[in-house]
Design a protein around this motif. Structure first.
Motif, PDB file in Angstrom:
ATOM      1  N   ASN A  92       0.830  -1.225  -0.033  1.00  0.00           N
ATOM      2  CA  ASN A  92      -0.044  -0.030   0.040  1.00  0.00           C
ATOM      3  C   ASN A  92       0.698   1.180  -0.050  1.00  0.00           C
ATOM      4  O   ASN A  92       0.232   2.211  -0.014  1.00  0.00           O
ATOM      5  CB  ASN A  92      -0.869   0.018   1.043  1.00  0.00           C
ATOM      6  CG  ASN A  92      -1.857  -1.212   1.162  1.00  0.00           C
ATOM      7  OD1 ASN A  92      -2.868  -1.135   0.235  1.00  0.00           O
ATOM      8  ND2 ASN A  92      -1.767  -2.077   1.781  1.00  0.00           N
ATOM      9  N   LEU A  93       2.134   1.279   0.161  1.00  0.00           N
ATOM     10  CA  LEU A  93       3.169   2.475  -0.035  1.00  0.00           C
ATOM     11  C   LEU A  93       3.135   3.164   1.174  1.00  0.00           C
ATOM     12  O   LEU A  93       4.079   3.782   1.328  1.00  0.00           O
ATOM     13  CB  LEU A  93       2.657   3.096  -1.278  1.00  0.00           C
ATOM     14  CG  LEU A  93       3.170   2.543  -2.730  1.00  0.00           C
ATOM     15  CD1 LEU A  93       2.415   0.981  -2.942  1.00  0.00           C
ATOM     16  CD2 LEU A  93       2.834   3.329  -3.919  1.00  0.00           C
ATOM     17  N   VAL A  94       1.798   3.592   1.632  1.00  0.00           N
ATOM     18  CA  VAL A  94       1.874   4.379   2.900  1.00  0.00           C
ATOM     19  C   VAL A  94       0.580   3.878   3.633  1.00  0.00           C
ATOM     20  O   VAL A  94      -0.264   3.477   3.175  1.00  0.00           O
ATOM     21  CB  VAL A  94       1.330   5.740   2.714  1.00  0.00           C
ATOM     22  CG1 VAL A  94       0.248   5.905   1.742  1.00  0.00           C
ATOM     23  CG2 VAL A  94       1.227   6.595   3.787  1.00  0.00           C
TER      24      VAL A  94
ATOM     25  N   ASP B  39      -4.512  18.156   5.964  1.00  0.00           N
ATOM     26  CA  ASP B  39      -4.284  16.945   5.742  1.00  0.00           C
ATOM     27  C   ASP B  39      -2.834  16.881   4.790  1.00  0.00           C
ATOM     28  O   ASP B  39      -2.396  17.850   4.501  1.00  0.00           O
ATOM     29  CB  ASP B  39      -5.187  16.703   4.556  1.00  0.00           C
ATOM     30  CG  ASP B  39      -6.753  16.607   5.007  1.00  0.00           C
ATOM     31  OD1 ASP B  39      -6.970  16.794   6.204  1.00  0.00           O
ATOM     32  OD2 ASP B  39      -7.575  16.591   4.159  1.00  0.00           O
ATOM     33  N   THR B  40      -2.706  15.521   4.640  1.00  0.00           N
ATOM     34  CA  THR B  40      -1.483  15.218   4.234  1.00  0.00           C
ATOM     35  C   THR B  40      -1.938  14.405   2.795  1.00  0.00           C
ATOM     36  O   THR B  40      -2.648  13.445   2.820  1.00  0.00           O
ATOM     37  CB  THR B  40      -0.336  14.245   4.778  1.00  0.00           C
ATOM     38  OG1 THR B  40       0.112  15.052   5.947  1.00  0.00           O
ATOM     39  CG2 THR B  40       0.853  14.113   3.903  1.00  0.00           C
ATOM     40  N   LEU B  41      -1.044  14.941   1.415  1.00  0.00           N
ATOM     41  CA  LEU B  41      -1.687  14.325   0.262  1.00  0.00           C
ATOM     42  C   LEU B  41      -0.277  13.337  -0.013  1.00  0.00           C
ATOM     43  O   LEU B  41       0.894  13.633   0.187  1.00  0.00           O
ATOM     44  CB  LEU B  41      -1.667  15.243  -0.852  1.00  0.00           C
ATOM     45  CG  LEU B  41      -2.568  16.443  -0.834  1.00  0.00           C
ATOM     46  CD1 LEU B  41      -2.626  17.107  -1.995  1.00  0.00           C
ATOM     47  CD2 LEU B  41      -3.846  15.723  -0.419  1.00  0.00           C
ATOM     48  N   PHE B  42      -0.589  12.114  -0.458  1.00  0.00           N
ATOM     49  CA  PHE B  42       0.444  11.034  -0.995  1.00  0.00           C
ATOM     50  C   PHE B  42       0.167  10.689  -2.482  1.00  0.00           C
ATOM     51  O   PHE B  42      -1.079  10.575  -2.881  1.00  0.00           O
ATOM     52  CB  PHE B  42       0.393   9.774  -0.076  1.00  0.00           C
ATOM     53  CG  PHE B  42       0.684  10.167   1.247  1.00  0.00           C
ATOM     54  CD1 PHE B  42       1.916  10.191   1.790  1.00  0.00           C
ATOM     55  CD2 PHE B  42      -0.378  10.350   2.204  1.00  0.00           C
ATOM     56  CE1 PHE B  42       2.264  10.313   3.162  1.00  0.00           C
ATOM     57  CE2 PHE B  42       0.060  10.903   3.546  1.00  0.00           C
ATOM     58  CZ  PHE B  42       1.240  10.680   3.986  1.00  0.00           C
ATOM     59  N   ALA B  43       1.449  10.391  -3.231  1.00  0.00           N
ATOM     60  CA  ALA B  43       1.018   9.957  -4.674  1.00  0.00           C
ATOM     61  C   ALA B  43       2.132   8.805  -4.717  1.00  0.00           C
ATOM     62  O   ALA B  43       3.196   9.017  -4.433  1.00  0.00           O
ATOM     63  CB  ALA B  43       1.488  11.054  -5.471  1.00  0.00           C
ATOM     64  N   SER B  44       1.373   7.819  -5.619  1.00  0.00           N
ATOM     65  CA  SER B  44       2.457   6.782  -5.970  1.00  0.00           C
ATOM     66  C   SER B  44       3.367   6.891  -7.140  1.00  0.00           C
ATOM     67  O   SER B  44       2.516   7.257  -8.460  1.00  0.00           O
ATOM     68  CB  SER B  44       1.479   5.725  -6.586  1.00  0.00           C
ATOM     69  OG  SER B  44       2.222   4.473  -7.140  1.00  0.00           O
TER      70      SER B  44
ATOM     71  N   ASP C 132       6.626   5.050   2.686  1.00  0.00           N
ATOM     72  CA  ASP C 132       7.755   4.623   1.709  1.00  0.00           C
ATOM     73  C   ASP C 132       8.299   5.480   1.086  1.00  0.00           C
ATOM     74  O   ASP C 132       7.732   5.691   0.069  1.00  0.00           O
ATOM     75  CB  ASP C 132       7.440   3.436   1.291  1.00  0.00           C
ATOM     76  CG  ASP C 132       8.598   2.547   0.667  1.00  0.00           C
ATOM     77  OD1 ASP C 132       9.798   3.349   0.211  1.00  0.00           O
ATOM     78  OD2 ASP C 132       8.484   1.362   0.790  1.00  0.00           O
ATOM     79  N   ASN C 133       9.570   6.334   1.274  1.00  0.00           N
ATOM     80  CA  ASN C 133       9.649   7.684   0.490  1.00  0.00           C
ATOM     81  C   ASN C 133      10.326   6.969  -0.808  1.00  0.00           C
ATOM     82  O   ASN C 133      10.653   7.774  -1.752  1.00  0.00           O
ATOM     83  CB  ASN C 133      10.958   8.186   1.333  1.00  0.00           C
ATOM     84  CG  ASN C 133      10.576   9.238   2.188  1.00  0.00           C
ATOM     85  OD1 ASN C 133       9.886  10.213   1.776  1.00  0.00           O
ATOM     86  ND2 ASN C 133      10.891   9.111   3.717  1.00  0.00           N
ATOM     87  N   ARG C 134      10.858   5.677  -1.086  1.00  0.00           N
ATOM     88  CA  ARG C 134      11.359   5.200  -2.493  1.00  0.00           C
ATOM     89  C   ARG C 134      10.212   4.952  -3.413  1.00  0.00           C
ATOM     90  O   ARG C 134      10.526   4.891  -4.705  1.00  0.00           O
ATOM     91  CB  ARG C 134      11.779   4.029  -1.969  1.00  0.00           C
ATOM     92  CG  ARG C 134      13.119   3.944  -0.922  1.00  0.00           C
ATOM     93  CD  ARG C 134      13.401   2.531  -0.278  1.00  0.00           C
ATOM     94  NE  ARG C 134      12.174   1.918   0.470  1.00  0.00           N
ATOM     95  CZ  ARG C 134      12.301   0.556   1.036  1.00  0.00           C
ATOM     96  NH1 ARG C 134      13.415   0.040   1.135  1.00  0.00           N
ATOM     97  NH2 ARG C 134      11.277  -0.007   1.551  1.00  0.00           N
ATOM     98  N   CYS C 135       8.861   5.009  -3.114  1.00  0.00           N
ATOM     99  CA  CYS C 135       7.979   5.346  -3.987  1.00  0.00           C
ATOM    100  C   CYS C 135       6.793   5.993  -3.778  1.00  0.00           C
ATOM    101  O   CYS C 135       5.709   5.758  -4.570  1.00  0.00           O
ATOM    102  CB  CYS C 135       7.444   3.420  -4.045  1.00  0.00           C
ATOM    103  SG  CYS C 135       6.805   3.076  -2.674  1.00  0.00           S
ATOM    104  N   VAL C 136       6.989   6.804  -2.840  1.00  0.00           N
ATOM    105  CA  VAL C 136       5.862   7.839  -2.642  1.00  0.00           C
ATOM    106  C   VAL C 136       6.107   9.233  -2.427  1.00  0.00           C
ATOM    107  O   VAL C 136       7.421   9.398  -1.979  1.00  0.00           O
ATOM    108  CB  VAL C 136       5.252   7.683  -1.242  1.00  0.00           C
ATOM    109  CG1 VAL C 136       4.434   8.472  -0.795  1.00  0.00           C
ATOM    110  CG2 VAL C 136       4.432   6.180  -1.269  1.00  0.00           C
TER     111      VAL C 136
END
Ligand SMILES: [Fe+2]
Length: 273
Positions: A43-45, A128-133, A239-243
């Motif tokens: 799920n990456l985050v 809020d925090t936004l996250f992107a794959s 996961d900073n490597r993919c997000v």
């Protein structure tokens, strides 16, 4: 993946899941840790609600994923815990960190694999925090574009984010592949961001600027994002490597407060499939 020790509820198609059935303040059994690792990879985050953690307990949880990273620039505000980065905004704040898209400290030669943010005070609404794959960003390109991007590297410079605010403690600049291979999943992820990336090494300045602007437009599409609404005592582990992520500061003059720990990573690499 079938989970039997934890509950995993996805909040968006490409990334983000709320995890239930876990108390992060207590030592976690091996089979629970195995499922948390799997949930992060899938799920990456991942997010946890209603947690109560001391700084020491937050560090103990983080250490199960790797050595902790002490931020080179941030002031240390929790006595005895230099690894704790205090995240704070209130009516006196002039700015906050992370208001644009980024992965944490990508200017480091070995950027952190992940960050764990625990908020104890949140504004009545907003923040809020936004996250992107970045897997989804890479996957959205044509095969020819993917081949082109895989041959490129980019410079990331900490001066762009931290310059002038913390003296000369954080001037790290590093060259990383534009596309990186995730060391756990083997998937490819786009690895350039507008806070730290200065230019693409192999291109002329105009070409680099145009390509980066195009890549940022792709990475900032809502379709590949999730949005986390914080409550007091929520935890986000990305996961900073993919997000990539960005923090919204739409709640001034209200308070938002918490602690972040950061887990060491490896030097990013691109492995041809
Ligand atoms: Fe950040």
């Amino acid at each position: 993946m079938t989970y039997t020790k934890i509950a995993v509820n996805k909040i968006a198609p490409h990334l983000g899941a709320e995890i239930g059935g876990v108390d992060l303040s207590r030592p976690l059994a091996d089979d629970v840790m195995l499922e948390i690792r799997a949930a992060l990879a899938e799920n990456l985050v991942i997010f946890f609600r209603d947690q109560s953690m001391t700084p020491a307990e937050q560090k103990d949880f983080g250490r199960q994923f790797g050595e902790l990273f002490t931020h080179p620039a941030a002031p240390q505000l929790v006595p005895g815990h230099p690894e704790i980065l205090t995240v704070h905004a209130d009516a006196n704040s002039k700015r906050i960190d992370g208001e644009n898209w980024h992965s944490d400290i990508s200017c480091d030669i070995a950027p952190p694999m992940g960050s764990i943010l625990y908020l104890t005070e949140v504004p009545p609404i907003g923040g809020d925090t936004l996250f992107a794959s970045m897997y989804a960003a890479y996957d959205s390109f044509s095969p020819e574009m993917q081949r082109f991007l895989c041959g490129l590297t980019a410079m990331h410079d900490g001066e762009r984010q931290h310059g002038g605010r913390f003296g000369s403690k954080t001037n790290a600049a590093s060259e990383h592949p534009v596309v990186v291979t995730h060391p756990v999943t083997g998937r490819k992820a786009l690895f350039v961001n507008p806070i730290f990336t200065t230019h693409i090494v192999q291109l002329k300045a105009e070409e680099s600027n145009a390509l980066l602007q195009f890549l940022y437009l792709q990475t900032q599409r809502p379709q590949i994002q999730c949005r986390f609404q914080w409550r007091a005592k929520s935890v986000a582990f990305w996961d900073n490597r993919c997000v990539q992520h960005m923090a919204l500061w739409d709640y001034f003059p209200h308070r938002r407060h918490g602690h972040r720990i950061t887990i060491r990573g490896e030097r990013p690499v691109y492995l041809a499939a």
